[in-house]
Design an enzyme around this catalytic site. Structure first.
Site, PDB file in Angstrom:
ATOM      1  N   LYS A   1       0.815  -1.213   0.000  1.00  0.00           N
ATOM      2  CA  LYS A   1       0.000   0.000   0.000  1.00  0.00           C
ATOM      3  C   LYS A   1       0.852   1.269   0.000  1.00  0.00           C
ATOM      4  O   LYS A   1       0.350   2.348  -0.299  1.00  0.00           O
ATOM      5  CB  LYS A   1      -0.964  -0.009   1.178  1.00  0.00           C
ATOM      6  CG  LYS A   1      -2.019  -1.103   1.039  1.00  0.00           C
ATOM      7  CD  LYS A   1      -3.051  -1.057   2.147  1.00  0.00           C
ATOM      8  CE  LYS A   1      -4.151  -2.077   1.907  1.00  0.00           C
ATOM      9  NZ  LYS A   1      -3.737  -3.453   2.269  1.00  0.00           N
TER      10      LYS A   1
HETATM   11  C1  LIG Z   1      -4.460  -4.538   1.739  1.00  0.00           C
HETATM   12  C2  LIG Z   1      -3.753  -5.842   1.744  1.00  0.00           C
HETATM   13  C3  LIG Z   1      -4.182  -6.927   0.951  1.00  0.00           C
HETATM   14  C4  LIG Z   1      -5.446  -6.862   0.099  1.00  0.00           C
HETATM   15  O1  LIG Z   1      -5.313  -6.006  -1.009  1.00  0.00           O
HETATM   16  P1  LIG Z   1      -6.618  -5.508  -1.802  1.00  0.00           P
HETATM   17  O2  LIG Z   1      -6.122  -4.500  -2.763  1.00  0.00           O
HETATM   18  O3  LIG Z   1      -7.523  -4.924  -0.765  1.00  0.00           O
HETATM   19  O4  LIG Z   1      -7.223  -6.693  -2.456  1.00  0.00           O
HETATM   20  C5  LIG Z   1      -3.439  -8.096   0.958  1.00  0.00           C
HETATM   21  N1  LIG Z   1      -2.344  -8.211   1.740  1.00  0.00           N
HETATM   22  C6  LIG Z   1      -1.904  -7.198   2.526  1.00  0.00           C
HETATM   23  C7  LIG Z   1      -0.710  -7.413   3.376  1.00  0.00           C
HETATM   24  C8  LIG Z   1      -2.576  -5.981   2.561  1.00  0.00           C
HETATM   25  O5  LIG Z   1      -2.156  -4.995   3.358  1.00  0.00           O
END
Ligand SMILES: *Cc1c(COP(=O)(O)O)cnc(C)c1O
Length: 440
Positions: free
Chosen positions: A107
């Site tokens: 993210k």
């Molecule tokens: C947010 C997140 C996900 C999921 O990603 P999406 O884009 O919501 O499908 C998977 N793994 C981790 C570690 C995350 O922080």
């Protein structure tokens, strides 16, 4: 480029409006009106290009009409200032390590890009103060808070459930200060999300302050995630993988990450097919099997960033394929794993290959072991560093997971947070009284 709503009932808007608004007024999600096709020459050159180089060309194709070209190049390169290596785990399975950024999860990419883009849009509007509201169960809050720290004209409110995030996660958004306000909500993650949703719908708040969202409903958060799909493919080809047989597996929760991959493919990236890997929150898996989408309450798992019962980007997946179930099934397959299966995968993979998975990556890796076909090479997205889930991972493997230095640095800071009840009037009052404080 204009942006339209997936719900089709509100006017097209500019990139700036889409970013500042977050959600369309008809409650739909914004999508670019077109997906510019990248040239075959660009695809051929990928293995020779650096991540910042390819990212700025992709950004130029998507955002080049809306942002000054030099600024766009600079902000893209700044976003992508950490490595995203493709690491071989077995002969036909590779890990795309997305955890080398400031908060050790993928993210960081979207949050850093969105923060810089908002800062750019604010440059000629010194009076404007954009308030970013974000509810988090852990990873989103840390990536957004760190991405937006010190950005002119932006203030971030991170809402998190008291006592329900790990100390490592909490330290990543409560120790920053400056334009980051951490709100410790006496309730659950669902309560936090409900407070944020209600704020976006409250006429008085929206009249008095600019509110936007920094989760993957925001186009500036999810579209830049496309960059690393190109980088993954480039590294695979460079390593000698058959360019026609690359399969990408995405551990999915809200489906922002995989949607970026699907759009990368639409823009010309030759990914053969995708796998959406779910934990017990397998609404998408059920949709693939039955053609029916039935959201339900999320259940808690050891891959908790994927504990989503009604993935917000499902609307975008439907939109990309004209809601054609067969077309979706032709491009994406699904799978679902229990906590026991996830734990067994973390343990056996460490024992058999020496590779330390985190619980989310483990869901992706396991899907590749079961769904790859002869001749295919699989890349799974390793979405977070195992140290972010230290207790869980150590309990599974019996081996210590070292905490990287940049994570330790957060833990040394002093916690600053404001406790609030899970009660909308209290939250609203706090937002309104923060109105009078200075722009940072
Ligand atoms: C947010 C997140 C996900 C999921 O990603 P999406 O884009 O919501 O499908 C998977 N793994 C981790 C570690 C995350 O922080």
């Amino acid at each position: 480029m204009k942006y339209r709503s997936t719900a089709g009932k509100s006017p097209e808007v500019s990139l700036e409006q889409a970013v500042v608004k977050g959600l369309a007024p008809d409650r739909g999600l914004y999508m670019p009106l077109e997906f510019p096709r990248l040239s075959e020459d660009f695809i051929k050159r990928l293995p020779e290009m650096s991540l910042p180089e390819m990212a700025s060309e992709i950004a130029m194709a998507l955002f080049g009409e809306d942002v000054d070209k030099d600024k766009l190049k600079a902000l893209t390169e700044e976003t992508m200032n950490f490595p995203i290596p493709l690491v071989k785990v077995t002969d036909n399975k590779y890990s795309l390590e997305l955890f080398h950024g400031p908060t050790l999860a993928f993210k960081d990419v979207g949050a850093r890009f969105m923060a810089r883009l908002l800062g750019y849009f604010n440059r000629n509007n010194k009076e404007r103060l954009v308030n970013v509201l974000v509810a988090t169960s852990g990873d989103t809050g840390s990536a957004v808070a760190n991405g937006f720290l010190g950005v002119e004209g932006v203030r971030v409110f991170v809402l998190y459930p008291k006592g329900k995030v790990s100390p490592i996660q909490e330290s990543q958004f409560t120790t920053l200060g400056r334009n980051i306000v951490a709100l410790e909500v006496d309730g659950t993650f669902d309560d936090c999300q409900a407070l944020v949703k209600q704020a976006f719908l409250d006429p008085e708040l929206n009249e008095k302050m600019m509110l936007t969202s920094a989760n993957s409903i925001n186009v500036a958060r999810f579209l830049p995630q496309m960059f690393y799909y190109f980088h993954a493919y480039a590294q695979a080809v460079k390593a000698g993988v058959d360019p026609e047989n690359v399969v990408v597996c995405v551990p999915s929760g809200n489906f922002g990450n995989i949607t970026a991959g699907l759009i990368a493919k639409k823009m010309g990236l030759p990914i053969k097919r995708f796998i959406a890997a779910n934990n017990a929150n397998d609404i998408f898996y059920e949709y693939l099997k039955t053609g029916e989408y039935k959201p339900r309450h999320s259940v808690q798992t050891i891959a908790n960033a994927m504990d989503v019962g009604d993935p917000s980007n499902f609307a975008r997946v439907l939109d990309l394929y004209g809601s054609d179930h067969d077309a979706i099934c032709a491009e994406i397959s699904g799978t679902t794993y229990t906590d026991d299966e996830i734990a067994a995968t973390v343990k056996s993979t460490l024992e058999e290959t020496g590779y330390q998975l985190d619980p989310h990556g483990a869901v992706g890796y396991r899907a590749l072991t079961e769904l790859l076909e002869p001749g295919e090479t699989g890349i799974f997205l390793e979405t977070a560093h195992p140290a972010k889930f230290k207790e869980t991972v150590e309990a599974i493997t019996g081996k210590e997971v070292a905490i990287p230095e940049r994570l330790q640095a957060f833990m040394a800071g002093t916690k600053q947070s404001i406790e609030i009840p899970a009660d909308f009037p209290a939250f609203k009052y706090l937002l309104l009284t923060h109105l009078t404080s200075d722009r940072h």
